[in-house]
Design a protein around this motif. Structure first.
Motif, PDB file in Angstrom:
ATOM      1  N   GLU A 102       0.814  -1.208   0.000  1.00  0.00           N
ATOM      2  CA  GLU A 102       0.000   0.000   0.000  1.00  0.00           C
ATOM      3  C   GLU A 102       0.854   1.267   0.000  1.00  0.00           C
ATOM      4  O   GLU A 102       0.483   2.254  -0.594  1.00  0.00           O
ATOM      5  CB  GLU A 102      -0.949   0.010   1.209  1.00  0.00           C
ATOM      6  N   ARG A 103       1.973   1.219   0.691  1.00  0.00           N
ATOM      7  CA  ARG A 103       2.818   2.412   0.778  1.00  0.00           C
ATOM      8  C   ARG A 103       3.939   2.408  -0.249  1.00  0.00           C
ATOM      9  O   ARG A 103       4.488   3.441  -0.568  1.00  0.00           O
ATOM     10  CB  ARG A 103       3.375   2.564   2.188  1.00  0.00           C
ATOM     11  N   GLY A 104       4.316   1.266  -0.702  1.00  0.00           N
ATOM     12  CA  GLY A 104       5.339   1.193  -1.745  1.00  0.00           C
ATOM     13  C   GLY A 104       6.739   1.527  -1.296  1.00  0.00           C
ATOM     14  O   GLY A 104       7.562   1.990  -2.088  1.00  0.00           O
ATOM     15  N   CYS A 105       7.056   1.276  -0.014  1.00  0.00           N
ATOM     16  CA  CYS A 105       8.388   1.613   0.501  1.00  0.00           C
ATOM     17  C   CYS A 105       9.500   0.913  -0.277  1.00  0.00           C
ATOM     18  O   CYS A 105      10.547   1.497  -0.531  1.00  0.00           O
ATOM     19  CB  CYS A 105       8.522   1.224   1.966  1.00  0.00           C
ATOM     20  N   TYR A 106       9.268  -0.335  -0.605  1.00  0.00           N
ATOM     21  CA  TYR A 106      10.287  -1.101  -1.335  1.00  0.00           C
ATOM     22  C   TYR A 106      10.650  -0.382  -2.625  1.00  0.00           C
ATOM     23  O   TYR A 106      11.830  -0.258  -2.971  1.00  0.00           O
ATOM     24  CB  TYR A 106       9.764  -2.506  -1.613  1.00  0.00           C
ATOM     25  N   LEU A 107       9.642   0.116  -3.309  1.00  0.00           N
ATOM     26  CA  LEU A 107       9.897   0.843  -4.559  1.00  0.00           C
ATOM     27  C   LEU A 107      10.677   2.113  -4.290  1.00  0.00           C
ATOM     28  O   LEU A 107      11.660   2.406  -4.967  1.00  0.00           O
ATOM     29  CB  LEU A 107       8.582   1.202  -5.251  1.00  0.00           C
ATOM     30  N   GLY A 108      10.215   2.877  -3.318  1.00  0.00           N
ATOM     31  CA  GLY A 108      10.895   4.130  -3.005  1.00  0.00           C
ATOM     32  C   GLY A 108      12.350   3.907  -2.662  1.00  0.00           C
ATOM     33  O   GLY A 108      13.227   4.618  -3.142  1.00  0.00           O
ATOM     34  N   ASN A 109      12.605   2.896  -1.849  1.00  0.00           N
ATOM     35  CA  ASN A 109      13.986   2.602  -1.467  1.00  0.00           C
ATOM     36  C   ASN A 109      14.807   2.127  -2.662  1.00  0.00           C
ATOM     37  O   ASN A 109      15.964   2.509  -2.820  1.00  0.00           O
ATOM     38  CB  ASN A 109      14.013   1.560  -0.347  1.00  0.00           C
ATOM     39  N   ALA A 110      14.199   1.306  -3.509  1.00  0.00           N
ATOM     40  CA  ALA A 110      14.912   0.814  -4.693  1.00  0.00           C
ATOM     41  C   ALA A 110      15.275   1.971  -5.622  1.00  0.00           C
ATOM     42  O   ALA A 110      16.385   2.027  -6.162  1.00  0.00           O
ATOM     43  CB  ALA A 110      14.055  -0.209  -5.440  1.00  0.00           C
ATOM     44  N   LEU A 111      14.348   2.907  -5.788  1.00  0.00           N
ATOM     45  CA  LEU A 111      14.618   4.043  -6.670  1.00  0.00           C
ATOM     46  C   LEU A 111      15.765   4.883  -6.127  1.00  0.00           C
ATOM     47  O   LEU A 111      16.628   5.329  -6.875  1.00  0.00           O
ATOM     48  CB  LEU A 111      13.358   4.907  -6.826  1.00  0.00           C
ATOM     49  N   VAL A 112      15.767   5.073  -4.822  1.00  0.00           N
ATOM     50  CA  VAL A 112      16.822   5.877  -4.197  1.00  0.00           C
ATOM     51  C   VAL A 112      18.173   5.175  -4.316  1.00  0.00           C
ATOM     52  O   VAL A 112      19.182   5.787  -4.660  1.00  0.00           O
ATOM     53  CB  VAL A 112      16.493   6.131  -2.707  1.00  0.00           C
ATOM     54  N   GLN A 113      18.205   3.873  -4.051  1.00  0.00           N
ATOM     55  CA  GLN A 113      19.472   3.147  -4.002  1.00  0.00           C
ATOM     56  C   GLN A 113      20.101   2.921  -5.362  1.00  0.00           C
ATOM     57  O   GLN A 113      21.307   3.005  -5.512  1.00  0.00           O
ATOM     58  CB  GLN A 113      19.269   1.773  -3.353  1.00  0.00           C
ATOM     59  N   LEU A 114      19.310   2.583  -6.359  1.00  0.00           N
ATOM     60  CA  LEU A 114      19.907   2.021  -7.565  1.00  0.00           C
ATOM     61  C   LEU A 114      19.605   2.718  -8.880  1.00  0.00           C
ATOM     62  O   LEU A 114      20.148   2.332  -9.896  1.00  0.00           O
ATOM     63  CB  LEU A 114      19.488   0.546  -7.695  1.00  0.00           C
ATOM     64  N   SER A 115      18.740   3.716  -8.875  1.00  0.00           N
ATOM     65  CA  SER A 115      18.318   4.269 -10.164  1.00  0.00           C
ATOM     66  C   SER A 115      19.472   4.871 -10.971  1.00  0.00           C
ATOM     67  O   SER A 115      19.406   4.925 -12.186  1.00  0.00           O
ATOM     68  CB  SER A 115      17.200   5.289  -9.984  1.00  0.00           C
ATOM     69  N   GLU A 116      20.521   5.302 -10.300  1.00  0.00           N
ATOM     70  CA  GLU A 116      21.654   5.871 -11.034  1.00  0.00           C
ATOM     71  C   GLU A 116      22.723   4.835 -11.369  1.00  0.00           C
ATOM     72  O   GLU A 116      23.643   5.117 -12.114  1.00  0.00           O
ATOM     73  CB  GLU A 116      22.277   7.019 -10.225  1.00  0.00           C
ATOM     74  N   LYS A 117      22.601   3.630 -10.827  1.00  0.00           N
ATOM     75  CA  LYS A 117      23.625   2.615 -11.042  1.00  0.00           C
ATOM     76  C   LYS A 117      23.459   1.862 -12.351  1.00  0.00           C
ATOM     77  O   LYS A 117      24.402   1.300 -12.854  1.00  0.00           O
ATOM     78  CB  LYS A 117      23.594   1.590  -9.905  1.00  0.00           C
ATOM     79  N   ASP A 118      22.252   1.837 -12.873  1.00  0.00           N
ATOM     80  CA  ASP A 118      21.981   0.938 -13.982  1.00  0.00           C
ATOM     81  C   ASP A 118      20.898   1.532 -14.877  1.00  0.00           C
ATOM     82  O   ASP A 118      19.869   2.000 -14.383  1.00  0.00           O
ATOM     83  CB  ASP A 118      21.526  -0.405 -13.383  1.00  0.00           C
ATOM     84  N   ASP A 119      21.106   1.514 -16.188  1.00  0.00           N
ATOM     85  CA  ASP A 119      20.134   2.095 -17.120  1.00  0.00           C
ATOM     86  C   ASP A 119      18.802   1.368 -17.107  1.00  0.00           C
ATOM     87  O   ASP A 119      17.751   1.998 -17.228  1.00  0.00           O
ATOM     88  CB  ASP A 119      20.702   2.118 -18.549  1.00  0.00           C
ATOM     89  N   ALA A 120      18.817   0.047 -16.962  1.00  0.00           N
ATOM     90  CA  ALA A 120      17.561  -0.710 -16.942  1.00  0.00           C
ATOM     91  C   ALA A 120      16.741  -0.346 -15.708  1.00  0.00           C
ATOM     92  O   ALA A 120      15.522  -0.162 -15.791  1.00  0.00           O
ATOM     93  CB  ALA A 120      17.833  -2.210 -16.978  1.00  0.00           C
ATOM     94  N   ILE A 121      17.401  -0.214 -14.567  1.00  0.00           N
ATOM     95  CA  ILE A 121      16.698   0.169 -13.338  1.00  0.00           C
ATOM     96  C   ILE A 121      16.209   1.608 -13.446  1.00  0.00           C
ATOM     97  O   ILE A 121      15.103   1.932 -13.027  1.00  0.00           O
ATOM     98  CB  ILE A 121      17.603  -0.021 -12.101  1.00  0.00           C
ATOM     99  N   LYS A 123      15.310   3.125 -16.144  1.00  0.00           N
ATOM    100  CA  LYS A 123      14.146   3.122 -17.037  1.00  0.00           C
ATOM    101  C   LYS A 123      12.895   2.655 -16.291  1.00  0.00           C
ATOM    102  O   LYS A 123      11.831   3.261 -16.402  1.00  0.00           O
ATOM    103  CB  LYS A 123      14.419   2.211 -18.238  1.00  0.00           C
ATOM    104  N   ILE A 124      13.025   1.581 -15.515  1.00  0.00           N
ATOM    105  CA  ILE A 124      11.892   1.092 -14.726  1.00  0.00           C
ATOM    106  C   ILE A 124      11.486   2.142 -13.694  1.00  0.00           C
ATOM    107  O   ILE A 124      10.304   2.391 -13.475  1.00  0.00           O
ATOM    108  CB  ILE A 124      12.228  -0.254 -14.048  1.00  0.00           C
ATOM    109  N   SER A 125      12.464   2.796 -13.070  1.00  0.00           N
ATOM    110  CA  SER A 125      12.189   3.828 -12.074  1.00  0.00           C
ATOM    111  C   SER A 125      11.375   4.963 -12.686  1.00  0.00           C
ATOM    112  O   SER A 125      10.396   5.423 -12.100  1.00  0.00           O
ATOM    113  CB  SER A 125      13.495   4.405 -11.521  1.00  0.00           C
ATOM    114  N   ALA A 126      11.782   5.405 -13.861  1.00  0.00           N
ATOM    115  CA  ALA A 126      11.064   6.486 -14.540  1.00  0.00           C
ATOM    116  C   ALA A 126       9.633   6.069 -14.863  1.00  0.00           C
ATOM    117  O   ALA A 126       8.694   6.858 -14.707  1.00  0.00           O
ATOM    118  CB  ALA A 126      11.806   6.885 -15.819  1.00  0.00           C
ATOM    119  N   GLU A 127       9.455   4.832 -15.280  1.00  0.00           N
ATOM    120  CA  GLU A 127       8.117   4.314 -15.605  1.00  0.00           C
ATOM    121  C   GLU A 127       7.237   4.261 -14.348  1.00  0.00           C
ATOM    122  O   GLU A 127       6.069   4.655 -14.381  1.00  0.00           O
ATOM    123  CB  GLU A 127       8.250   2.915 -16.207  1.00  0.00           C
ATOM    124  N   ILE A 128       7.800   3.803 -13.242  1.00  0.00           N
ATOM    125  CA  ILE A 128       7.066   3.722 -11.979  1.00  0.00           C
ATOM    126  C   ILE A 128       6.604   5.113 -11.553  1.00  0.00           C
ATOM    127  O   ILE A 128       5.449   5.320 -11.191  1.00  0.00           O
ATOM    128  CB  ILE A 128       7.951   3.092 -10.878  1.00  0.00           C
TER     129      ILE A 128
END
Length: 194
Positions: A102-121, A123-128
């Protein structure tokens, strides 16, 4: 020759891996921990996830995101007051200690941790984030049309503000765990929806 048939449910296996990623983070989660949680061997793992741990993680984020978006959409659609539902979603971020769909913490944390490390992540982050923004924009547009909120700001921009707030709270929670402070920050931002 089609190869060996799969003898496990990929979605369930990904859900189990998601729990490991939630608790340990991507970098610390070991292959052994993931395989144990998923209940599969290396051979089955690499048949299903040819890109290894990274592919599993990407699929984990995507599957969690789809579930989060569906639950959020359903919650908004079934609520008596869509704006109040969104406000409570945000206020729940201040008080919640667990990381649920419901809160999506896992997503928020994933976006913060890895969105700059990998182009595929990335891209998924931007879509989310775009999906979240679009959902907020629909609710805000409707609320403006029926006079539920006073703001005449562009619903798209207000929705991006909320998306930025959702992202920002996940960052701030890493440094500040006072529910009172987080609630105050969120309430200040949510005044745009009055």
């Amino acid at each position: 020759m089609a190869g060996r048939p799969k003898i496990f449910d990929e979605n369930q296996a990904i859900e189990k891996a998601t729990e490991v990623f939630k608790n340990k983070g991507y970098d610390i989660a070991s292959a052994e921990e993931l395989l144990n949680a998923m209940g599969i061997g290396k051979g089955s793992f690499y048949l299903a996830f040819k890109g290894g741990k990274q592919e599993l993680y990407l699929r984990s984020i995507k599957q969690f995101s789809d579930s989060f978006h569906q639950k959020l959409s359903e919650g908004i659609a079934n609520s008596d007051n869509e704006i109040e539902f969104i406000k409570q979603l945000f206020l729940g971020l201040a008080n919640g200690t667990d990381c649920d769909k419901e809160r999506g913490c896992y997503l928020g944390n994933a976006l913060v941790q890895l969105s700059e490390k990998d182009d595929a992540i990335k891209k998924i982050s931007a879509e989310i984030l775009k999906n979240l923004q679009q959902l907020f924009a629909e609710v805000i547009n409707k609320a403006q049309k029926n006079g539920q909120i006073k703001s005449s700001e562009d619903p798209e921009i207000l929705a991006w503000h909320l998306t930025n707030l959702w992202n920002g709270i996940h960052v701030t929670k890493r440094m500040e765990n006072s529910a009172q402070i987080l609630t105050s920050i969120i309430e200040l931002n949510l005044k745009l929806l009055d």
